[in-house]
Design a protein around this motif. Sequence first.
Motif, mmCIF file in Angstrom:
data_model
loop_
_atom_site.group_PDB
_atom_site.id
_atom_site.type_symbol
_atom_site.label_atom_id
_atom_site.label_comp_id
_atom_site.label_asym_id
_atom_site.label_seq_id
_atom_site.Cartn_x
_atom_site.Cartn_y
_atom_site.Cartn_z
ATOM 1 N N LEU A 34 0.919 -1.112 -0.193
ATOM 2 C CA LEU A 34 -0.296 -0.118 -0.105
ATOM 3 C C LEU A 34 0.941 1.286 0.003
ATOM 4 O O LEU A 34 2.023 1.306 0.390
ATOM 5 N N TYR A 36 0.838 5.336 1.162
ATOM 6 C CA TYR A 36 0.066 6.334 2.059
ATOM 7 C C TYR A 36 0.671 7.592 1.791
ATOM 8 O O TYR A 36 2.156 7.777 1.386
ATOM 9 N N LYS A 38 1.127 11.617 3.438
ATOM 10 C CA LYS A 38 1.005 12.146 4.688
ATOM 11 C C LYS A 38 1.415 13.602 4.556
ATOM 12 O O LYS A 38 2.430 14.185 4.068
ATOM 13 N N ALA A 41 1.050 17.380 10.095
ATOM 14 C CA ALA A 41 -0.045 17.619 11.382
ATOM 15 C C ALA A 41 -1.268 16.844 10.755
ATOM 16 O O ALA A 41 -2.338 16.938 11.395
ATOM 17 N N GLU A 42 -0.968 15.833 9.982
ATOM 18 C CA GLU A 42 -2.126 14.864 9.567
ATOM 19 C C GLU A 42 -1.722 13.556 9.773
ATOM 20 O O GLU A 42 -0.650 13.237 9.538
ATOM 21 N N GLY A 43 -2.561 12.480 9.749
ATOM 22 C CA GLY A 43 -2.179 11.148 9.553
ATOM 23 C C GLY A 43 -2.019 10.651 8.331
ATOM 24 O O GLY A 43 -2.541 11.368 7.532
ATOM 25 N N PRO A 44 -1.274 9.710 8.182
ATOM 26 C CA PRO A 44 -1.242 8.917 6.920
ATOM 27 C C PRO A 44 -2.592 8.696 6.162
ATOM 28 O O PRO A 44 -3.468 8.339 6.796
ATOM 29 N N PHE A 46 -4.480 6.747 2.857
ATOM 30 C CA PHE A 46 -4.273 5.738 1.993
ATOM 31 C C PHE A 46 -4.353 6.483 0.676
ATOM 32 O O PHE A 46 -5.443 7.116 0.281
ATOM 33 N N SER A 49 -3.149 0.550 -3.787
ATOM 34 C CA SER A 49 -2.563 -0.597 -2.880
ATOM 35 C C SER A 49 -2.555 -1.667 -4.217
ATOM 36 O O SER A 49 -3.073 -1.487 -5.404
ATOM 37 N N PHE A 89 4.561 7.057 1.926
ATOM 38 C CA PHE A 89 4.981 6.080 2.918
ATOM 39 C C PHE A 89 4.517 4.713 1.833
ATOM 40 O O PHE A 89 3.424 4.644 1.736
ATOM 41 N N LEU A 99 0.881 -3.525 9.266
ATOM 42 C CA LEU A 99 1.241 -2.905 8.042
ATOM 43 C C LEU A 99 2.813 -2.678 8.773
ATOM 44 O O LEU A 99 2.934 -2.025 9.827
ATOM 45 N N PHE A 101 5.771 -0.236 7.671
ATOM 46 C CA PHE A 101 6.023 0.812 6.989
ATOM 47 C C PHE A 101 7.407 1.119 6.419
ATOM 48 O O PHE A 101 8.413 0.900 7.247
ATOM 49 N N GLY A 102 7.597 1.739 5.302
ATOM 50 C CA GLY A 102 9.006 2.196 5.147
ATOM 51 C C GLY A 102 9.222 3.445 5.674
ATOM 52 O O GLY A 102 8.537 3.942 6.383
ATOM 53 N N GLY A 103 10.457 4.167 5.438
ATOM 54 C CA GLY A 103 10.919 5.400 6.141
ATOM 55 C C GLY A 103 10.191 6.644 5.501
ATOM 56 O O GLY A 103 10.252 7.819 6.190
#
Lengths: 111, 115
Positions: A34, A36, A38, A41-44, A46, A49, A89, A99, A101-103
Motif C-alpha cells: 500500500l 500512503y 502524509k 499535522a495529519e495522519g497517513p 491511503f 494498493s 510511505f 502494516l 512501513f518504509g521510512g
Amino acid sequence: DQQVKQNSPSLSVQEGRISILNCDYTNSMFDYFLWYKKYPAEGPTFLISISSIKDKNEDGRFTVFLNKSAKHLSLHIVPSQPGDSAVYFCAAEGAGNMLTFGGGTRLMVKP
Amino acid sequence: EPEVTQTPSHQVTQMGQEVILRCVPISNHLYFYWYRQILGQKVEFLVSFYNNEISEKSEIFDDQFSVERPDGSNFTLKIRSTKLEDSAMYFCASSRRTGGNNVLTFGAGSRLTVL
C-alpha cells in the motif's frame, strides 16, 4: 530489521512531470502493498494498493508497479501537481493484519 | 467521510508520569491499531486490537503500554511511567477488514512530548 525500505528520503519534481517513488522489501510473504500519503499535522492517508499476485494497479494519476522477483515496487504520479507535495510511505501487509512501513519519501512538486 | 479522531492533539508530560491517549475509531470498523512515529523516523507498529483483545503487538509494546476499549466507541493507549524516548507522534487507526488489502484509516495523531 528494515523489511520495507525507501532509499530516497526526498524527491523534487517539476509540475506536470512524472514522479517516481521507489520501495524495496525483503519479506517475500507480504500479501499486499500500500502507499500512503502524509501531510504535516495529519495522519497517513491511503492512496493506492496492489496485491502480490498483480504487477500493476492504476487509479487516475497514480499507478503502482510491483516487481516480485526484485522485491521492488514503485509509485508513479503523472502528471505531478503541487498539491501532491507530501511524504509518501510505502507499506506492506503480512500475517496478522499489521502494516510495516518504509521510512517515507518527501515529494516536492515545484510549480 | 468517516474519520478517526484522536485526543489530545498534543500532550506535554513529565518523565515518569502516566499518559492516556484517546481514539474514536470509525464506527463500523472491527480492527484497531496504534502506531507511533518518532521525529524523523519511520511509522512503527505498536499493537492491533480485535474483539476486545490484543491480536498482535510489536517488541516496542512492552509492559509499559496497555490498550483498552472501555466503551463502545473509545480506544485508548496508556503509557505508564513515561520516558524521554516515548516522545513521538502516536497514530490511532482502524480498519474493517481482517486481511487482504487491509486499508487502515488513520487519525491525525497525538503528539506526546516527555520532558
